[in-house]
Design an enzyme around this catalytic site. Structure first.
Site, PDB file in Angstrom:
ATOM      1  N   GLU A 115       0.858  -1.078  -0.246  1.00 21.94           N
ATOM      2  CA  GLU A 115      -0.214   0.492   0.157  1.00 21.94           C
ATOM      3  C   GLU A 115       0.523   1.409   0.038  1.00 21.94           C
ATOM      4  OE1 GLU A 115      -2.736  -0.430   3.135  1.00 21.94           O
ATOM      5  OE2 GLU A 115      -3.542  -2.041   1.910  1.00 21.94           O
ATOM      6  N   GLU A 262      -5.359  -9.670   0.050  1.00 22.16           N
ATOM      7  CA  GLU A 262      -5.276  -9.295   1.365  1.00 22.16           C
ATOM      8  C   GLU A 262      -6.910  -9.192   1.469  1.00 22.16           C
ATOM      9  OE1 GLU A 262      -3.710  -6.181   3.925  1.00 22.16           O
ATOM     10  OE2 GLU A 262      -1.809  -7.075   3.346  1.00 22.16           O
TER      11      GLU A 262
END
Length: 493
Positions: A115, A262
């Site tokens: 991220e 995820e």
């Protein structure tokens, strides 16, 4: 005869034409983290075929050798800057963390950071150069057909994900995202997406029903429909994936598959986190597995299966933040499971009516002490292994000691009618609770001894708010990987 490298290319190219898989993330910000061989033993026991590491831990990569498990290794956020500024550092990283372990350890992907766009914007300018340098190093080692390079991004890069058909990436990142997508297309890689319906639901102020986040069917009057395409979305998960596909299309970069690196649901939360419960986590993950394994994509891309990694293997109790942040795990560190888990490919339920009797994780300590004393006394369990200095003494907790004693009693007496209850403090599990040199009665094999533990590395994971209460018990998933008929046809060319 097909040359080895061509065969490898065929396998990699057809990866998405075969059955979809569900893997698991392994974060290590965990007290009493099991040794790498113990972790691999848990993976094998539960037939987990794909794992994602947040770094390239040497102990773990060695332990995964010859396991057949597909491995995604990670370049940490801290490493990106150096690699993005130096081709030689990228080459050294590949040689040390990938080439050195192949082919014994089946490394198939590199996740560059976690991220990055939303968490470390100062590194964004070198993200794509880092990916390029790593890919060039793979090419130089003739490994680029086996090992793909990508970078996981959060849903936050799409400011308005619903309706999916109008979703676009945040325009301030358009240039970087376009470069990422161009890299993925040129290298035949895939977009890595971290998609959490839990956060979509808890931050949605009641816009979407809980059942929608948990893959439960909705009544006709509450079904979620994209008003522009009239596509029906049976789950928030599908809508998130489709919003990402539409965002990619908006930059004229279609044809790039998405892998969800995820997703998951916390099973325990604080007083202000009412949705983080064991029931919700169990429901989400069981339904998600069934959804992924039907081999279809979201409405806009039905032919692209949604390969997915669950967050996460263990509860990372050392993570900062709210209670829910520490309780996403499917397993406790002794290998026992947190809640019942359904294996959709075989319609088999694991976690109950099984082989081992262990203490429930949230059982009252006073009751555990009473049960432990009874099992080691009147019950006739052999409790020598949990005495100080013996292999099952550590961790020195009522839960661990009671689990050993309960199980020893149960293994000896259940055929004579004994139950695994102990005043409501015990439950059965198929997960072998043995660890290190501590072997529970009934284990068919000894869990490998420690040869070196992990170097703790914090899983970037979800950074949360909401959740609630919960109890526990489980065992994870069976993932079938079916070699496609196209593969056979190409091999015979």
């Amino acid at each position: 005869m097909v040359p080895g490298r061509l065969l490898l290319l065929i396998v990699t190219t057809l990866h998405y034409a075969s059955g979809a898989f569900v893997g698991i993330n392994i974060g290590t910000d965990v007290s009493n983290m099991p040794s790498a061989p113990d972790v691999v033993a848990i993976l094998k026991t539960n037939q987990i075929t794909h794992v994602r590491l947040y770094d390239a831990d040497a102990h773990m990569l060695k332990a995964l050798a010859d396991s057949g498990i597909e491995v995604m290794v990670g370049v940490t956020n801290e490493e990106i800057l150096g690699i993005g500024e130096s081709a030689s550092k990228a080459a050294a990283w590949i040689n040390q963390n990938v080439a050195a372990y192949l082919p014994s350890t089946n490394i198939t992907a590199i996740a560059v950071g976690s991220e990055v766009l939303t968490t470390i914007p100062n590194v964004v300018p070198v993200l794509v150069p880092a990916m390029n340098y790593l890919h060039k190093a793979l090419v130089a080692s003739n490994l680029n057909f086996q090992v793909k390079v990508s970078t996981p991004q959060a849903m936050d890069v799409i400011p308005r994900p619903f309706p999916p058909s109008t979703a676009t990436f945040n325009s301030s990142w358009d240039s970087t995202i376009y470069q990422i997508l161009q890299f993925l297309k040129n290298t035949n890689s895939y977009y890595m997406l971290n998609a959490y319906p839990y956060f979509g639901y808890t931050s949605g102020n009641g816009i979407f029903p809980l059942d929608y986040a948990l893959f439960r069917s909705l009544p006709p009057v509450k079904q979620i429909v994209d008003p522009n395409t009239l596509s029906h979305y049976d789950s928030m998960f599908d809508a998130m994936v489709d919003a990402t596909y539409y965002s990619i299309d908006a930059l004229n970069m279609s044809g790039i598959p998405i892998v969800v690196t995820e997703t998951g649901w916390p099973w325990l939360g604080g007083a202000n986190e009412p949705d983080a419960t064991a029931d919700n986590a169990e429901t989400f993950n069981n339904n998600m597995i069934r959804r992924v394994q039907n081999d279809s994509g979201p409405p806009s891309q039905p032919k692209f299966p949604i390969n997915t990694y669950i967050y996460e293997m263990f509860n990372e109790d050392k993570r900062p933040g709210p209670v829910s942040e520490k309780n996403w795990g499917l397993f406790f560190t002794n290998g026992s499971s947190v809640y019942t888990f359904s294996l959709s490919t075989s319609n088999r339920i694991t976690g109950n009516n099984s082989d081992f009797c262990v203490a429930k994780p949230n059982a009252d300590p006073g009751k555990l002490q009473v049960g432990l004393n009874w099992a080691c006394g009147q019950g006739g369990a052999n409790c020598s292994a949990i005495q100080e200095g013996q292999p099952c003494y550590l961790p020195n907790t009522y839960q661990n000691h009671a689990s050993y004693a309960y199980n020893d009693y149960y293994q000896k007496m259940h055929l004579a009618g004994a139950t695994c209850d102990f005043d409501g403090t015990a439950t059965t599990t198929t997960a072998n609770p043995s660890y290190g040199s501590c072997k529970f009665t009934g284990s068919s094999t000894t869990t490998p001894n420690s040869t070196g533990g992990f170097t703790p590395s914090v899983a970037p994971g979800p950074v949360s708010p909401q959740g609630g209460s919960g109890t526990a018990n489980l065992q994870v998933l069976r993932i079938q990987f079916v070699i496609s008929s196209m593969f056979l046809a190409l091999v015979l060319l």
